[in-house]
Design an enzyme around this catalytic site. Structure first.
Site, PDB file in Angstrom:
ATOM      1  N   HIS A   1     -18.552  68.510  14.146  1.00 30.19           N
ATOM      2  CA  HIS A   1     -18.577  67.046  14.050  1.00 30.19           C
ATOM      3  C   HIS A   1     -19.784  66.528  13.276  1.00 30.19           C
ATOM      4  O   HIS A   1     -19.722  65.450  12.679  1.00 30.19           O
ATOM      5  CB  HIS A   1     -18.568  66.453  15.457  1.00 30.19           C
ATOM      6  CG  HIS A   1     -18.169  65.020  15.523  1.00 30.19           C
ATOM      7  ND1 HIS A   1     -16.905  64.575  15.222  1.00 30.19           N
ATOM      8  CD2 HIS A   1     -18.881  63.907  15.869  1.00 30.19           C
ATOM      9  CE1 HIS A   1     -16.842  63.258  15.371  1.00 30.19           C
ATOM     10  NE2 HIS A   1     -18.031  62.825  15.772  1.00 30.19           N
TER      11      HIS A   1
ATOM     12  N   SER B   1     -16.382  59.287  12.565  1.00 32.00           N
ATOM     13  CA  SER B   1     -16.096  59.269  13.986  1.00 32.00           C
ATOM     14  C   SER B   1     -15.637  57.882  14.444  1.00 32.00           C
ATOM     15  O   SER B   1     -14.735  57.301  13.847  1.00 32.00           O
ATOM     16  CB  SER B   1     -17.322  59.757  14.750  1.00 32.00           C
ATOM     17  OG  SER B   1     -17.006  60.087  16.083  1.00 32.00           O
TER      18      SER B   1
ATOM     19  N   ASP C   1     -13.441  69.725  16.580  1.00 31.22           N
ATOM     20  CA  ASP C   1     -14.729  69.943  15.900  1.00 31.22           C
ATOM     21  C   ASP C   1     -15.900  69.871  16.861  1.00 31.22           C
ATOM     22  O   ASP C   1     -17.044  69.693  16.456  1.00 31.22           O
ATOM     23  CB  ASP C   1     -14.909  68.934  14.762  1.00 31.22           C
ATOM     24  CG  ASP C   1     -15.114  67.501  15.240  1.00 31.22           C
ATOM     25  OD1 ASP C   1     -14.986  67.229  16.454  1.00 31.22           O
ATOM     26  OD2 ASP C   1     -15.407  66.633  14.387  1.00 31.22           O
TER      27      ASP C   1
END
Length: 452
Positions: free
Chosen positions: A425, A162, A386
């Site tokens: 995620h 991320s 996601d």
């Protein structure tokens, strides 16, 4: 807790790769070409291996342990370390903390950089951000640096999730080229010239070109501090009673004190200037498409580093019936938009689809577009996501050298490895998943970087 659909997901997860297919993976060297250490760098609202103690929950793995698994890859003992940087800080500040945490020393955020954001409370060299390079010479009892030997002769692989992917790109830019502001007062990171210190940089679910989630929630949940509290609590990580999670904002004078629990800390700091939407030295700016474009204008792809990007997607195209989306939160669907799957982590679903649930007036990531003059244009290619990041943004920074990976690694170009379908995620980290669903991701990754 998992439904039948979730069980199918766990058994049937696969790496759907336009580039990094089974044949390409098989082409990688069977034996290691290097044994250089790996540093894992977490994303927005993330935490380090020593935080949330007592829960048994890790950022890298959830109730699994990705770092430990990678240390034993292919039967060889390897050095794999997990870093801990500011969960809501800008990528500049996070890169500074990452540098000193690995190498040792006290964080210096730069004289000119700090002066630019002094109105928001920025401090150049705050207390509480130091790491000792030697256990035998540590009179102040600082935490030990991860890898003090780090230099061109002892390079690292960086693996980031991320926002961590943006952070490691900033770190590489500063290592090699120094500060774009010129003289920052002598801080070691800002002098540049550290070519060869990073062998490879791999990003997972990284918003290289920003995430529209930032713009979607900026009015709905305008305070990052409030969102942070929700994420920590719903993930079952200790919430307000856990003293191990804090924002690491000493450089803004917002440190959590020892006798203060997380809920009280949130209440005290959420009105601070740091959280202002006008403040551009924070994660909330860097993570949006406009902030990411600004970052990409000065953070470039190094010709000296192997870059890899892994994506994932956890939404599906809308249908009148019979797809695997959550029909409770999205009973009526359009084929033009994307919707959250049933097996997506529950606290990601409300913003992933056409609308921000329970609102019917605010568009979610799965339908959000933007075409205002001067801003980054967002069209339907951004809809698949996601739950946090748009899949298209995970591939590479716009306008920089990039290609689909073909089994032959090259320096100086982003190599897109493909995407994991039906992984949200946090699935790619192993949160609330069995090890069998996550360890193969990092086995493939280990095979790649140790073969360079």
């Amino acid at each position: 807790m998992r439904t039948k659909a979730s069980a199918v997901k766990q058994m049937g997860k696969f790496f759907r790769a336009a580039a990094f297919a089974v044949a390409a993976a098989a082409a990688l060297p069977a034996s290691a070409a290097n044994n250089d250490p790996i540093v894992l760098v977490h994303g927005f609202l993330g935490f380090g291996p020593n935080e949330l103690s007592g829960t048994g929950f890790r950022y890298w793995g959830g109730f699994n342990d990705v770092a430990a698994h990678m240390r034993g890859y292919n039967g060889v003992t390897r050095k794999v370390m997990a870093a801990s940087v500011g969960p809501v800080s800008s990528n500049w500040d996070r890169a500074v903390e990452l540098y000193y945490q690995i190498k040792g020393g006290c964080a210096d955020y730069g004289a000119k950089h700090t002066a630019k954001f002094s109105a928001y409370g920025a401090r150049r060299q705050p207390a509480g951000k130091c790491w000792a390079a030697s256990a035998s010479n540590n009179p102040n009892n600082y935490p030990l640096a991860l890898y003090p030997a780090w230099d061109a002769a002892h390079p690292l692989h960086l693996v980031a999730h991320s926002q961590g992917g943006q952070t490691i790109r900033v770190l590489i830019q500063l290592l090699e080229n120094g500060s774009p502001n010129g003289d920052e007062g002598g801080g070691a990171l800002f002098t540049g010239g550290k070519t060869g210190w990073i062998k490879s940089a791999t990003t997972i679910s990284t918003p290289h070109n920003g995430t529209t989630l930032r713009d979607v929630i900026v009015d709905y949940v305008p305070k990052i501090s409030e969102l942070a509290g929700q994420v920590v609590e719903v993930a079952g990580l200790g919430g307000s009673a856990n003293p191990g999670y804090n924002f690491k904002l000493e450089q803004y004078g917002l440190a959590q004190v020892a006798a203060e629990n997380f809920r009280d800390f949130l209440a005290r700091v959420k009105g601070a200037p740091f959280w202002s939407l006008n403040h551009r030295n924070s994660a909330q700016w860097d993570l949006g498409p406009d902030g990411a474009r600004e970052l990409n204008n000065w953070v470039k792809t190094s010709p000296n580093v192997y870059y890899h990007a892994i994506a994932n997607v956890a939404t599906e195209q809308g249908s009148s019936c019979c797809n695997d989306t959550d029909r409770i939160i999205a009973p009526f669907q359009s084929g033009a938009y994307q919707y959250a799957r049933n097996d997506m982590m529950f606290f990601l679903k409300n913003t992933a689809g056409e609308w921000v649930v329970p609102s019917i007036l605010m568009r979610g990531i799965g339908s959000y577009t933007q075409s205002a003059a001067g801003r980054v244009a967002v069209d339907s290619s951004w809809f698949p996501n996601d739950g946090v990041v748009n899949t298209v943004s995970m591939k590479w920074p716009a306008g920089q050298p990039a290609r689909n990976y073909n089994g032959v690694p090259v320096r100086g170009s982003w190599q897109y490895l493909g995407y994991y379908a039906r992984y949200d995620h946090f699935d790619v980290l192993g949160w609330l998943q069995p090890g069998s669903a996550v360890y193969p991701i990092y086995d493939n990754l280990s095979k790649l970087v140790y073969g360079l």
